[in-house]
Scaffold this active site. Structure first.
Site, PDB file in Angstrom:
ATOM      1  N   CYS A  82      22.315  22.052  35.312  1.00 45.12           N
ATOM      2  CA  CYS A  82      22.763  23.397  34.930  1.00 45.12           C
ATOM      3  C   CYS A  82      23.625  24.064  35.989  1.00 45.12           C
ATOM      4  O   CYS A  82      24.375  24.991  35.679  1.00 45.12           O
ATOM      5  CB  CYS A  82      21.557  24.280  34.628  1.00 45.12           C
ATOM      6  SG  CYS A  82      20.579  23.720  33.221  1.00 45.12           S
TER       7      CYS A  82
ATOM      8  N   HIS B  51      24.272  29.234  27.192  1.00 44.09           N
ATOM      9  CA  HIS B  51      24.195  28.404  28.398  1.00 44.09           C
ATOM     10  C   HIS B  51      24.826  27.032  28.136  1.00 44.09           C
ATOM     11  O   HIS B  51      24.111  26.046  27.969  1.00 44.09           O
ATOM     12  CB  HIS B  51      22.721  28.284  28.795  1.00 44.09           C
ATOM     13  CG  HIS B  51      22.446  27.518  30.040  1.00 44.09           C
ATOM     14  ND1 HIS B  51      23.395  27.309  31.034  1.00 44.09           N
ATOM     15  CD2 HIS B  51      21.309  26.909  30.480  1.00 44.09           C
ATOM     16  CE1 HIS B  51      22.851  26.605  32.018  1.00 44.09           C
ATOM     17  NE2 HIS B  51      21.595  26.336  31.702  1.00 44.09           N
TER      18      HIS B  51
ATOM     19  N   SER C 262      17.157  30.529  27.016  1.00 40.76           N
ATOM     20  CA  SER C 262      18.621  30.470  26.887  1.00 40.76           C
ATOM     21  C   SER C 262      19.021  29.736  25.612  1.00 40.76           C
ATOM     22  O   SER C 262      18.245  28.961  25.046  1.00 40.76           O
ATOM     23  CB  SER C 262      19.229  29.780  28.106  1.00 40.76           C
ATOM     24  OG  SER C 262      18.717  28.459  28.235  1.00 40.76           O
TER      25      SER C 262
ATOM     26  N   CYS D 132      18.630  27.627  38.437  1.00 39.47           N
ATOM     27  CA  CYS D 132      17.688  26.511  38.447  1.00 39.47           C
ATOM     28  C   CYS D 132      18.331  25.307  37.765  1.00 39.47           C
ATOM     29  O   CYS D 132      19.217  25.455  36.919  1.00 39.47           O
ATOM     30  CB  CYS D 132      16.389  26.892  37.744  1.00 39.47           C
ATOM     31  SG  CYS D 132      16.579  27.424  36.034  1.00 39.47           S
TER      32      CYS D 132
ATOM     33  N   GLN E 171      11.563  21.109  30.159  1.00 41.79           N
ATOM     34  CA  GLN E 171      11.809  22.365  30.873  1.00 41.79           C
ATOM     35  C   GLN E 171      11.051  23.528  30.252  1.00 41.79           C
ATOM     36  O   GLN E 171      10.665  24.471  30.954  1.00 41.79           O
ATOM     37  CB  GLN E 171      13.307  22.669  30.904  1.00 41.79           C
ATOM     38  CG  GLN E 171      14.082  21.776  31.851  1.00 41.79           C
ATOM     39  CD  GLN E 171      15.494  22.278  32.111  1.00 41.79           C
ATOM     40  OE1 GLN E 171      15.809  23.436  31.850  1.00 41.79           O
ATOM     41  NE2 GLN E 171      16.333  21.410  32.623  1.00 41.79           N
TER      42      GLN E 171
ATOM     43  N   ARG F 217      22.894  39.116  20.153  1.00 43.19           N
ATOM     44  CA  ARG F 217      22.264  39.663  18.946  1.00 43.19           C
ATOM     45  C   ARG F 217      22.035  41.159  19.161  1.00 43.19           C
ATOM     46  O   ARG F 217      20.999  41.575  19.680  1.00 43.19           O
ATOM     47  CB  ARG F 217      20.948  38.947  18.656  1.00 43.19           C
ATOM     48  CG  ARG F 217      21.132  37.460  18.350  1.00 43.19           C
ATOM     49  CD  ARG F 217      19.799  36.809  18.016  1.00 43.19           C
ATOM     50  NE  ARG F 217      19.977  35.412  17.656  1.00 43.19           N
ATOM     51  CZ  ARG F 217      19.899  34.392  18.496  1.00 43.19           C
ATOM     52  NH1 ARG F 217      19.659  34.632  19.785  1.00 43.19           N
ATOM     53  NH2 ARG F 217      20.055  33.161  18.079  1.00 43.19           N
TER      54      ARG F 217
END
Length: 386
Positions: free
Chosen positions: A91, A342, A241, A372, A151, A204
């Site tokens: 990431c 993401h 995410s 992270c 995760q 949203r």
């Protein structure tokens, strides 16, 4: 002393990473090439001066394989003399691309370099690069005989360890959407329309605590419940995410080179840290990474005017806030990945763009971002507004 500065930063709108998403019809090379083209064009520099293009991309198979950075450079019409490479720090890939680019400038390897990232999660699915194989091997399994976890389970473990309840995480998710919706105009300078898509698709504006509370836990699993009985199962799709498509890039120069070209930098990149952490908890890395960066640069958290901490899950940011003691109003001022999405190979530069926008709006001097990363890793980077 040489300094690395960001002259400009640009990204696409972020689209939902599924079939029918706003960007899902595009080839990832074309998406990234378009943002490269626009970044170079609006700087006005001779593209032949670019000495490298460092690109983050996580799932480097299929349409994203074989050094997508080079394909995008050529597809963008940049000179064939412009080199490129593609890296994977999960990431944090785009943030690592930026760090490597800035470090290269500081070291004297480059005067002008582009850092970027791309991920089309609608077209290249997660884990497809494993091809159904064990990507760890016998020695890894011998060290961790209980095995790694998803995760989402790591996010649940963090929630349990830091005593974060479902309502607190849902409130943080609502804050992300509200802040992102309220900031659309303020961050527009860093977003390049792609065709008729000019807005992030994941925000949203109509969500509420009631809607978020109605979502079921996303990762509840009987085997994991036996292994980790302390988990309360409070991580949902709403406080996690989003799977996303997107691309981003930044033009980085040596400060004197930018001045010679008549360009006004937005910020200097002045500090770096990368850490390894517990690979089962996995997502706690921003805590030691931030501490390491602050110690290395001699700054305290209260001197940082804006933070961007990637919202992989609400629990990640909330645990980080508890440990670092950062003012929540200075964290993710314009929302984060819960609302904006993401695209894993590109997100790091979205964080940078929002961080610089927050420093510009508030007149702040110092900004820190951290992400992270799978396997228990994290980057942290310090920026100084100019």
């Amino acid at each position: 002393m040489r300094r690395a500065v960001i002259v400009d930063i640009l990204r696409t709108p972020f689209g939902r990473g599924r079939e029918g998403g706003a960007l899902s019809h595009m080839h990832p090379v074309d998406l990234y090439a378009q943002v490269l083209q626009t970044l170079v064009a609006r700087s006005g520099i001779d593209p032949a001066l670019i000495e490298d293009v460092i690109t983050g991309c996580v799932i480097q198979v299929g349409e994203q394989s074989a050094n997508i950075g080079r394909q995008a450079v050529l597809a963008a019409g940049l000179p064939e003399s412009v080199p490129a490479l593609t890296i994977d720090r999960k990431c944090g890939s785009a943030q690592q691309a930026l760090d490597f680019a800035a470090q290269g400038v500081i070291a004297g390897a480059y005067d002008i370099v582009i850092a970027g990232g791309v991920e089309m999660m609608s077209r290249v699915s997660a884990k497809s690069n494993r091809m159904g194989k064990d990507n760890m091997g016998p020695m890894y399994h011998a060290r961790y005989p209980a095995g790694m976890v998803h995760q989402g389970i790591s996010a649940e473990l963090i929630a349990a360890e830091w005593q974060l309840g479902r309502s607190e995480m849902d409130a943080f998710a609502l804050r992300s959407h509200n802040r992102a919706e309220g900031a659309r105009d303020r961050i527009a300078r860093d977003i390049m329309p792609v065709g008729n898509v000019d807005r992030d698709e994941g925000i949203r504006a109509d969500t509420s605590l009631g809607k978020l509370a109605s979502l079921r836990p996303a990762f509840e699993d009987p085997e994991m419940a036996r292994r980790f009985p302390r988990i309360d199962w409070s991580v949902t799709a709403g406080n996690s995410s989003q799977v996303t498509d997107g691309a981003a890039c930044a033009l980085i120069m040596e400060e004197a080179t930018a001045a010679k070209l008549g360009l006004s930098p937005r910020a200097a990149i002045t500090g770096f840290a990368v850490v390894g952490d517990d690979p089962v908890m996995m997502l706690t890395g921003p805590i030691p990474a931030t501490r390491k960066l602050l110690a290395r640069t001699g700054l305290s958290a209260d001197r940082i005017d804006a933070f961007e901490i990637n919202e992989a899950f609400a629990s990640v940011v909330l645990a980080w806030q508890q440990e670092i003691g950062a003012d929540p109003d200075r964290v993710n001022r314009y929302g984060g990945a819960i609302a904006l999405g993401h695209p894993v190979g590109a997100s790091g530069l979205r964080l940078t763009a929002n961080l610089l926008a927050a420093l510009d709006e508030t007149g702040g001097k110092y900004g820190v971002q951290s992400m992270c990363e799978s396997g228990g890793l994290a980057n942290a980077t310090l920026f100084e507004r100019l």
